[in-house]
Design a protein around this motif. Structure first.
Motif, PDB file in Angstrom:
ATOM      1  N   MET A  58       0.760  -1.614   0.207  1.00  0.00           N
ATOM      2  CA  MET A  58      -0.220  -0.318  -0.052  1.00  0.00           C
ATOM      3  C   MET A  58       0.473   1.567  -0.556  1.00  0.00           C
ATOM      4  O   MET A  58       0.439   2.333  -0.043  1.00  0.00           O
ATOM      5  N   THR A  59       1.734   1.368   0.588  1.00  0.00           N
ATOM      6  CA  THR A  59       2.700   2.171   0.715  1.00  0.00           C
ATOM      7  C   THR A  59       3.375   2.706  -0.185  1.00  0.00           C
ATOM      8  O   THR A  59       3.259   4.462  -1.052  1.00  0.00           O
ATOM      9  N   PRO A  60       3.779   2.053  -1.662  1.00  0.00           N
ATOM     10  CA  PRO A  60       3.868   2.277  -3.016  1.00  0.00           C
ATOM     11  C   PRO A  60       2.949   3.726  -3.472  1.00  0.00           C
ATOM     12  O   PRO A  60       2.601   4.679  -4.401  1.00  0.00           O
ATOM     13  N   ILE A  61       1.345   3.247  -3.171  1.00  0.00           N
ATOM     14  CA  ILE A  61       0.247   3.825  -3.740  1.00  0.00           C
ATOM     15  C   ILE A  61      -0.445   5.031  -3.227  1.00  0.00           C
ATOM     16  O   ILE A  61      -0.527   5.792  -4.037  1.00  0.00           O
ATOM     17  N   VAL A  62       0.289   5.315  -2.085  1.00  0.00           N
ATOM     18  CA  VAL A  62      -0.586   6.556  -0.721  1.00  0.00           C
ATOM     19  C   VAL A  62       0.464   7.704  -1.511  1.00  0.00           C
ATOM     20  O   VAL A  62       1.174   8.841  -1.508  1.00  0.00           O
ATOM     21  N   VAL A  63       1.934   7.083  -1.825  1.00  0.00           N
ATOM     22  CA  VAL A  63       3.133   7.960  -1.774  1.00  0.00           C
ATOM     23  C   VAL A  63       3.139   8.530  -3.270  1.00  0.00           C
ATOM     24  O   VAL A  63       3.290   9.766  -3.739  1.00  0.00           O
ATOM     25  N   LYS A  64       3.067   8.109  -4.194  1.00  0.00           N
ATOM     26  CA  LYS A  64       2.863   8.265  -5.356  1.00  0.00           C
ATOM     27  C   LYS A  64       1.139   9.266  -5.509  1.00  0.00           C
ATOM     28  O   LYS A  64       1.078  10.035  -6.430  1.00  0.00           O
ATOM     29  N   LEU A  65       0.227   8.861  -4.867  1.00  0.00           N
ATOM     30  CA  LEU A  65      -0.543   9.851  -4.689  1.00  0.00           C
ATOM     31  C   LEU A  65      -0.243  11.620  -3.909  1.00  0.00           C
ATOM     32  O   LEU A  65      -0.972  12.690  -3.222  1.00  0.00           O
ATOM     33  N   GLY A  66       0.729  11.752  -4.050  1.00  0.00           N
ATOM     34  CA  GLY A  66       1.754  12.936  -2.343  1.00  0.00           C
ATOM     35  C   GLY A  66       1.623  12.528  -1.115  1.00  0.00           C
ATOM     36  O   GLY A  66       1.145  13.364  -0.552  1.00  0.00           O
ATOM     37  N   ILE A  67       0.654  11.612  -0.660  1.00  0.00           N
ATOM     38  CA  ILE A  67       0.475  10.882   1.005  1.00  0.00           C
ATOM     39  C   ILE A  67       1.950  10.742   1.459  1.00  0.00           C
ATOM     40  O   ILE A  67       3.012   9.690   1.168  1.00  0.00           O
ATOM     41  N   ASP A  68       2.194  11.589   2.481  1.00  0.00           N
ATOM     42  CA  ASP A  68       3.754  11.070   3.264  1.00  0.00           C
ATOM     43  C   ASP A  68       3.246   9.384   3.527  1.00  0.00           C
ATOM     44  O   ASP A  68       2.662   9.865   4.743  1.00  0.00           O
ATOM     45  N   PRO A  69       4.699   8.891   3.204  1.00  0.00           N
ATOM     46  CA  PRO A  69       4.323   7.539   4.085  1.00  0.00           C
ATOM     47  C   PRO A  69       4.256   7.536   6.104  1.00  0.00           C
ATOM     48  O   PRO A  69       3.999   6.779   6.431  1.00  0.00           O
ATOM     49  N   VAL A  70       4.855   8.654   6.271  1.00  0.00           N
ATOM     50  CA  VAL A  70       4.784   8.780   7.859  1.00  0.00           C
ATOM     51  C   VAL A  70       3.432   8.597   8.644  1.00  0.00           C
ATOM     52  O   VAL A  70       2.623   7.742   9.416  1.00  0.00           O
ATOM     53  N   TYR A  71       3.008   9.726   7.497  1.00  0.00           N
ATOM     54  CA  TYR A  71       1.246   9.734   7.785  1.00  0.00           C
ATOM     55  C   TYR A  71       0.756   8.619   8.147  1.00  0.00           C
ATOM     56  O   TYR A  71      -0.089   7.496   8.721  1.00  0.00           O
ATOM     57  N   PHE A  72       0.910   7.809   6.653  1.00  0.00           N
ATOM     58  CA  PHE A  72       0.283   6.685   6.655  1.00  0.00           C
ATOM     59  C   PHE A  72       0.859   5.366   7.597  1.00  0.00           C
ATOM     60  O   PHE A  72      -0.242   4.754   7.988  1.00  0.00           O
ATOM     61  N   GLY A  73       2.117   5.106   7.944  1.00  0.00           N
ATOM     62  CA  GLY A  73       2.396   4.797   8.703  1.00  0.00           C
ATOM     63  C   GLY A  73       1.723   4.398  10.013  1.00  0.00           C
ATOM     64  O   GLY A  73       1.538   3.085  10.615  1.00  0.00           O
ATOM     65  N   VAL A  74       1.061   5.858  10.615  1.00  0.00           N
ATOM     66  CA  VAL A  74       0.414   6.505  12.087  1.00  0.00           C
ATOM     67  C   VAL A  74      -0.529   5.512  11.731  1.00  0.00           C
ATOM     68  O   VAL A  74      -0.955   4.774  12.512  1.00  0.00           O
ATOM     69  N   LEU A  75      -1.123   5.745  10.920  1.00  0.00           N
ATOM     70  CA  LEU A  75      -3.061   6.013  10.264  1.00  0.00           C
ATOM     71  C   LEU A  75      -3.236   4.358  10.168  1.00  0.00           C
ATOM     72  O   LEU A  75      -3.497   3.247  10.900  1.00  0.00           O
ATOM     73  N   MET A  76      -2.049   3.695   9.260  1.00  0.00           N
ATOM     74  CA  MET A  76      -2.753   2.419   9.537  1.00  0.00           C
ATOM     75  C   MET A  76      -1.970   1.828  10.599  1.00  0.00           C
ATOM     76  O   MET A  76      -2.754   0.471  10.876  1.00  0.00           O
ATOM     77  N   SER A  77      -1.195   2.194  11.489  1.00  0.00           N
ATOM     78  CA  SER A  77      -0.835   1.438  12.684  1.00  0.00           C
ATOM     79  C   SER A  77      -2.492   0.953  13.669  1.00  0.00           C
ATOM     80  O   SER A  77      -2.674  -0.014  14.249  1.00  0.00           O
ATOM     81  N   PHE A  78      -3.041   2.884  13.556  1.00  0.00           N
ATOM     82  CA  PHE A  78      -3.851   2.578  14.230  1.00  0.00           C
ATOM     83  C   PHE A  78      -5.435   1.985  14.057  1.00  0.00           C
ATOM     84  O   PHE A  78      -6.272   1.341  14.959  1.00  0.00           O
TER      85      PHE A  78
END
Length: 418
Positions: free
Chosen positions: A340-360
């Motif tokens: 999933m991380t390459p998907i969100v990075v491609k859309l301009g989403i910070d992977p750090v933000y997505f990592g916290v979101l995914m953990s939650f």
């Protein structure tokens, strides 16, 4: 074919009860043989998946949590939390939530949080008028804080499998962790007003509890402060935290015998072995997916649905919530994060933000049936049925989902340090 083999294979593992690590090994072997690949990458990629210095932080933080529970540190944190918030209506419920935040700031594990805090808090809560399901529900819900407040074992996993900065992930978890604690505290207050009795505020007890817990409180300060100041890495902080916890428990509090420490090491080794085996075969599968450009194909498919960042995040969040119903956090993280991380990075989403979101989101899955690991721990510690526990958890589920919506709507709450 590879993606469908993975999805069907995982579904089969869940249905028949096969350990996910063995399932990943079987799926990888099937794909290699059916696609006529050489088998050597299975070994090399499995080894490469474990050849990572940050992974050493996982067994160290697990052992820190065990030492805390056995060495008297956790009991002092409970006493401090009780002195701080025990005077609020439904005070013991607030104590449980605050203690979970303190404990999570050292162990990084929701399971350890629920087990340790539950064993100390559920019986006193029952004696103060809480029903067994309500007391257990507060402990179980508050355990989610343990994987958001730094340090966090799921964030370490995310950082390792995606190449994201673990220090940045830890930093990003501070504000969300505090907000989750406050949200659960408010929910606990509303649910506990008629179930629990408050104790009178005692300034002398607060000072005594603070003095007693001072050395314990230094532990999260050392962990987080050392990482943020750049003095040491997350892995080094885990080693220093373990050394500090051992010195305090063995030589200051004198409540952890050497023989018991060795037993804790054996238990930690067994748990670590399960995680490492899973990571090894997940890396093999990640290599297969990357070699066949599966992430790029998923990016193209989702981009065709919408180019709106919030829509894609909403879709991924809903998918992760559903995954959390049927898969434990660790396998879900190591399998899906690289996908999933390459998907969100491609859309301009910070992977750090997505990592916290995914953990939650996957943390919510830990307290959701039918596969919620923390849910089963709560049933065992609180001696309640799954049905009654889930019913008492409903208000807390609502709070956690509202907080998830808040983090989705306002990414700056997670990326505050940017």
């Amino acid at each position: 074919m590879i993606l469908w083999s993975l999805l069907l294979g995982l579904a089969l593992c869940i249905v028949i009860g096969m350990p996910i690590s063995f399932g990943l090994a079987a799926i990888s072997l099937f794909i290699f043989v059916s696609a006529d690949y050489a088998l050597s990458p299975i070994v090399s990629e499995a080894v490469n998946g474990l050849d990572s210095f940050p992974l050493l932080a996982i067994p160290l933080f697990i052992l820190v949590g065990e030492v805390m529970s056995e060495g008297g540190i956790a009991k002092r944190l409970v006493r401090l939390a009780s002195a701080m918030v025990g005077f609020i209506s439904g005070g013991l419920g607030q104590v449980a939530v605050l203690t979970s935040m303190f404990f999570g700031g050292i162990s990084g594990s929701a399971v350890a949080d629920a087990s340790a805090v539950g064993s100390m808090m559920i019986d006193p809560m029952k004696r103060h008028g809480y029903s067994a399901p309500m007391a257990t529900a507060i402990i179980v819900a508050a355990s989610v804080v343990g994987i958001i407040i730094p340090p966090s074992i799921p964030m370490i996993l995310f950082g390792v499998v995606t190449g994201t900065s673990i220090s940045a992930l830890f930093l990003a978890g501070i504000v969300p962790g505090i907000l989750i604690t406050l949200g659960l505290a408010v929910t606990t207050y509303l649910q506990s007003k008629k179930n629990g009795k408050a104790q009178p505020f005692d300034a002398s007890e607060l000072l005594a509890a603070l003095k007693s817990a001072f050395l314990a409180l230094l532990l999260p300060v050392i962990i987080v402060g050392g990482i943020l100041s750049g003095v040491f890495t997350p892995t080094e902080s885990a080693a220093i935290a373990l050394l500090y916890a051992l010195v305090v428990s063995m030589f200051v509090y004198r409540s952890l015998p050497l023989k018991r420490f060795f037993q804790l090491c054996i238990a930690t080794g067994k748990l670590t072995g399960v995680v490492m085996l899973l990571l090894a075969f997940a890396n093999v599968l990640a290599w297969l997916l990357t070699a066949n450009m599966i992430p790029q194909q998923l990016v193209a498919s989702l981009s065709a649905l919408s180019d709106n960042m919030f829509v894609i995040l909403g879709i991924l969040s809903l998918f992760l919530l559903i995954v959390g119903f049927f898969m434990d956090l660790t396998p879900a993280m190591v399998i899906l994060a690289p996908l999933m991380t390459p998907i969100v990075v491609k859309l301009g989403i910070d992977p750090v933000y997505f990592g916290v979101l995914m953990s939650f989101i996957l943390g919510i899955g830990l307290i959701t049936p039918p596969v919620g690991t923390v849910l089963y721990v709560g049933c065992g510690v609180g001696k309640v049925s799954m049905e009654h526990l889930v019913k008492s958890l409903l208000p807390f589920y609502s709070t956690l989902l509202l907080l998830l919506a808040l983090f989705l709507a306002f990414p700056g709450l997670v990326l505050w340090f940017r």
